[in-house]
Write a protein that holds these residues in place. Structure first.
Motif, PDB file in Angstrom:
ATOM      1  N   ASP A 158       0.860  -1.189   0.000  1.00 65.19           N
ATOM      2  CA  ASP A 158       0.000   0.000   0.000  1.00 65.19           C
ATOM      3  C   ASP A 158       0.898   1.242   0.000  1.00 65.19           C
ATOM      4  OD1 ASP A 158       0.598   0.906   2.691  1.00 65.19           O
ATOM      5  OD2 ASP A 158      -0.833  -0.558   3.456  1.00 65.19           O
ATOM      6  N   LYS A 159       0.296   2.386  -0.271  1.00 60.01           N
ATOM      7  CA  LYS A 159       1.061   3.626  -0.447  1.00 60.01           C
ATOM      8  C   LYS A 159       1.937   3.950   0.763  1.00 60.01           C
ATOM      9  CE  LYS A 159       0.433   8.356  -2.012  1.00 60.01           C
ATOM     10  NZ  LYS A 159      -0.509   9.372  -2.454  1.00 60.01           N
ATOM     11  N   ARG A 160       1.408   3.791   1.961  1.00 66.47           N
ATOM     12  CA  ARG A 160       2.163   4.097   3.182  1.00 66.47           C
ATOM     13  C   ARG A 160       3.395   3.195   3.293  1.00 66.47           C
ATOM     14  NH1 ARG A 160       3.696   7.744   6.794  1.00 66.47           N
ATOM     15  NH2 ARG A 160       4.019   6.839   8.821  1.00 66.47           N
ATOM     16  N   GLU A 161       3.215   1.890   3.023  1.00 65.73           N
ATOM     17  CA  GLU A 161       4.326   0.938   3.108  1.00 65.73           C
ATOM     18  C   GLU A 161       5.407   1.248   2.074  1.00 65.73           C
ATOM     19  OE1 GLU A 161       2.905  -3.397   4.546  1.00 65.73           O
ATOM     20  OE2 GLU A 161       1.996  -2.701   2.662  1.00 65.73           O
ATOM     21  N   ARG A 162       5.002   1.701   0.895  1.00 61.82           N
ATOM     22  CA  ARG A 162       5.969   2.000  -0.169  1.00 61.82           C
ATOM     23  C   ARG A 162       6.941   3.095   0.243  1.00 61.82           C
ATOM     24  NH1 ARG A 162       2.247   2.394  -5.605  1.00 61.82           N
ATOM     25  NH2 ARG A 162       1.373   0.314  -5.389  1.00 61.82           N
ATOM     26  N   PHE A 163       6.421   4.110   0.890  1.00 57.97           N
ATOM     27  CA  PHE A 163       7.218   5.299   1.156  1.00 57.97           C
ATOM     28  C   PHE A 163       7.895   5.315   2.513  1.00 57.97           C
ATOM     29  CE2 PHE A 163       4.211   6.670  -2.135  1.00 57.97           C
ATOM     30  CZ  PHE A 163       5.125   7.063  -3.096  1.00 57.97           C
ATOM     31  N   ILE A 164       7.614   4.339   3.347  1.00 66.11           N
ATOM     32  CA  ILE A 164       8.183   4.333   4.691  1.00 66.11           C
ATOM     33  C   ILE A 164       9.706   4.155   4.639  1.00 66.11           C
ATOM     34  CG2 ILE A 164       7.956   1.858   5.118  1.00 66.11           C
ATOM     35  CD1 ILE A 164       6.944   2.726   7.963  1.00 66.11           C
ATOM     36  N   THR A 165      10.390   4.847   5.526  1.00 72.44           N
ATOM     37  CA  THR A 165      11.831   4.667   5.687  1.00 72.44           C
ATOM     38  C   THR A 165      12.037   3.774   6.908  1.00 72.44           C
ATOM     39  OG1 THR A 165      12.313   6.859   4.765  1.00 72.44           O
ATOM     40  CG2 THR A 165      14.037   5.825   6.104  1.00 72.44           C
ATOM     41  N   PRO A 166      12.559   2.550   6.715  1.00 69.38           N
ATOM     42  CA  PRO A 166      12.778   1.671   7.869  1.00 69.38           C
ATOM     43  C   PRO A 166      13.767   2.301   8.856  1.00 69.38           C
ATOM     44  CG  PRO A 166      13.173   0.501   5.806  1.00 69.38           C
ATOM     45  CD  PRO A 166      12.996   1.940   5.471  1.00 69.38           C
ATOM     46  N   LEU A 167      13.526   2.086  10.139  1.00 67.11           N
ATOM     47  CA  LEU A 167      14.385   2.695  11.161  1.00 67.11           C
ATOM     48  C   LEU A 167      15.857   2.330  10.993  1.00 67.11           C
ATOM     49  CD1 LEU A 167      12.104   2.476  14.331  1.00 67.11           C
ATOM     50  CD2 LEU A 167      12.347   4.338  12.667  1.00 67.11           C
ATOM     51  N   PRO A 168      16.217   1.064  10.674  1.00 68.10           N
ATOM     52  CA  PRO A 168      17.640   0.772  10.464  1.00 68.10           C
ATOM     53  C   PRO A 168      18.250   1.541   9.281  1.00 68.10           C
ATOM     54  CG  PRO A 168      16.436  -1.257  10.875  1.00 68.10           C
ATOM     55  CD  PRO A 168      15.417  -0.167  10.686  1.00 68.10           C
ATOM     56  N   PHE A 169      17.440   1.791   8.231  1.00 68.82           N
ATOM     57  CA  PHE A 169      17.941   2.560   7.092  1.00 68.82           C
ATOM     58  C   PHE A 169      18.092   4.024   7.491  1.00 68.82           C
ATOM     59  CE2 PHE A 169      17.485   4.505   2.769  1.00 68.82           C
ATOM     60  CZ  PHE A 169      18.645   3.980   2.241  1.00 68.82           C
ATOM     61  N   ARG A 170      17.101   4.571   8.185  1.00 74.17           N
ATOM     62  CA  ARG A 170      17.202   5.940   8.703  1.00 74.17           C
ATOM     63  C   ARG A 170      18.464   6.090   9.535  1.00 74.17           C
ATOM     64  NH1 ARG A 170      13.949   7.144  13.945  1.00 74.17           N
ATOM     65  NH2 ARG A 170      15.617   5.732  14.589  1.00 74.17           N
ATOM     66  N   ASP A 171      18.696   5.126  10.442  1.00 67.45           N
ATOM     67  CA  ASP A 171      19.858   5.190  11.320  1.00 67.45           C
ATOM     68  C   ASP A 171      21.169   5.122  10.536  1.00 67.45           C
ATOM     69  OD1 ASP A 171      18.052   5.378  13.393  1.00 67.45           O
ATOM     70  OD2 ASP A 171      18.291   3.283  14.032  1.00 67.45           O
ATOM     71  N   ALA A 172      21.194   4.298   9.476  1.00 65.25           N
ATOM     72  CA  ALA A 172      22.403   4.205   8.645  1.00 65.25           C
ATOM     73  C   ALA A 172      22.683   5.538   7.943  1.00 65.25           C
ATOM     74  CB  ALA A 172      22.255   3.080   7.616  1.00 65.25           C
ATOM     75  N   LEU A 173      21.640   6.202   7.462  1.00 59.21           N
ATOM     76  CA  LEU A 173      21.824   7.498   6.798  1.00 59.21           C
ATOM     77  C   LEU A 173      22.279   8.557   7.798  1.00 59.21           C
ATOM     78  CD1 LEU A 173      18.748   7.543   4.384  1.00 59.21           C
ATOM     79  CD2 LEU A 173      21.107   6.917   3.856  1.00 59.21           C
ATOM     80  N   ILE A 174      21.671   8.560   8.987  1.00 59.59           N
ATOM     81  CA  ILE A 174      22.087   9.529  10.022  1.00 59.59           C
ATOM     82  C   ILE A 174      23.541   9.292  10.413  1.00 59.59           C
ATOM     83  CG2 ILE A 174      21.751  10.188  12.441  1.00 59.59           C
ATOM     84  CD1 ILE A 174      18.729   9.814  11.975  1.00 59.59           C
ATOM     85  N   GLU A 175      23.907   8.039  10.633  1.00 59.25           N
ATOM     86  CA  GLU A 175      25.287   7.730  10.994  1.00 59.25           C
ATOM     87  C   GLU A 175      26.256   8.154   9.884  1.00 59.25           C
ATOM     88  OE1 GLU A 175      28.070   3.877  12.025  1.00 59.25           O
ATOM     89  OE2 GLU A 175      25.910   3.712  12.304  1.00 59.25           O
ATOM     90  N   MET A 176      25.835   7.944   8.645  1.00 64.13           N
ATOM     91  CA  MET A 176      26.669   8.305   7.495  1.00 64.13           C
ATOM     92  C   MET A 176      27.034   9.784   7.521  1.00 64.13           C
ATOM     93  SD  MET A 176      25.534   8.033   3.485  1.00 64.13           S
ATOM     94  CE  MET A 176      25.069   6.329   3.664  1.00 64.13           C
ATOM     95  N   VAL A 177      26.067  10.654   7.790  1.00 67.00           N
ATOM     96  CA  VAL A 177      26.330  12.089   7.738  1.00 67.00           C
ATOM     97  C   VAL A 177      26.860  12.628   9.066  1.00 67.00           C
ATOM     98  CG1 VAL A 177      24.645  12.428   5.915  1.00 67.00           C
ATOM     99  CG2 VAL A 177      23.977  12.836   8.268  1.00 67.00           C
ATOM    100  N   SER A 178      26.821  11.823  10.116  1.00 63.40           N
ATOM    101  CA  SER A 178      27.296  12.272  11.431  1.00 63.40           C
ATOM    102  C   SER A 178      28.787  12.073  11.637  1.00 63.40           C
ATOM    103  CB  SER A 178      26.530  11.536  12.533  1.00 63.40           C
ATOM    104  OG  SER A 178      25.162  11.848  12.465  1.00 63.40           O
ATOM    105  N   GLN A 179      29.466  11.405  10.722  1.00 62.35           N
ATOM    106  CA  GLN A 179      30.900  11.112  10.883  1.00 62.35           C
ATOM    107  C   GLN A 179      31.738  12.354  10.705  1.00 62.35           C
ATOM    108  OE1 GLN A 179      32.089   7.865   8.400  1.00 62.35           O
ATOM    109  NE2 GLN A 179      30.340   6.629   8.983  1.00 62.35           N
TER     110      GLN A 179
END
Length: 182
Positions: free
Chosen positions: A161-182
């Motif tokens: 469904d539309k909501r599931e398609r666009f959701i950012t999984p928490l582990p992926f969010r965390d990986a992106l945050i960690e990437m830019v926090s270095q």
């Protein structure tokens, strides 16, 4: 502190310590720094159905996103950070971004003149219910390793469904945050 641009007002970045979330109401196109960014600009006018639904009466113009992708790109190149967009986003060709590699951040000659690099990642490896291939473009001092493995046997994103398609999984969010926090 990092800035999360073009995020859902009820999404996984809002209210997170150390994250300045810019949703629709704040208008991420107005972001002027100084923090590195994780940007999720709208993809509707850059993806497979940029012109609109095949059965719908309305037709749209390729790239007509009110300057959202251009703004995200400016922020990433100015302050450092990463942009996330669906695989085969036409924004890559439009803005002359390095074509993503499916085996990492690409070779050193695949950097642009902003030291930006691209890669492809399956969000299914980070908890998404489908494969959801995603392209990343980043300008960072270091380009971290990610889970480059594919997961092609998962449910196609079109079956969600539309909501599931666009959701950012928490582990992926965390990986992106960690990437830019270095």
């Amino acid at each position: 502190m990092i800035a999360a641009l073009f995020v859902a007002s009820d999404g996984p970045y809002v209210g997170l310590p150390g994250v300045d979330a810019w949703d629709v109401e704040r208008d991420a196109r107005k972001y002027r720094g100084p923090h590195r960014v994780v940007a999720h600009p709208p993809c509707k006018r850059w993806g497979n159905y940029w012109y609109g639904s095949p059965s719908g009466p309305e037709r749209f113009t390729l790239g007509d996103d009110d300057g959202c992708f251009a703004s995200a790109l400016w922020a990433v190149r100015t302050f450092g950070g990463v942009i996330e967009h669906p695989e085969n986003s036409r924004a890559w060709e439009w803005f002359g971004l390095p074509r993503p590699s499916h085996i990492g951040w690409g070779w050193s000659n695949q950097r642009d003149h902003y030291n930006g690099r691209s890669c492809a990642v399956a969000q299914g490896r980070y908890g998404h219910p489908s494969r959801k291939m995603t392209w990343l473009y980043a300008v960072l001092p270091q380009f971290p390793s990610m889970d480059w493995r594919d997961c092609a046997n998962m449910k196609p994103v079109e079956h969600l469904d539309k909501r599931e398609r666009f959701i950012t999984p928490l582990p992926f969010r965390d990986a992106l945050i960690e990437m830019v926090s270095q």
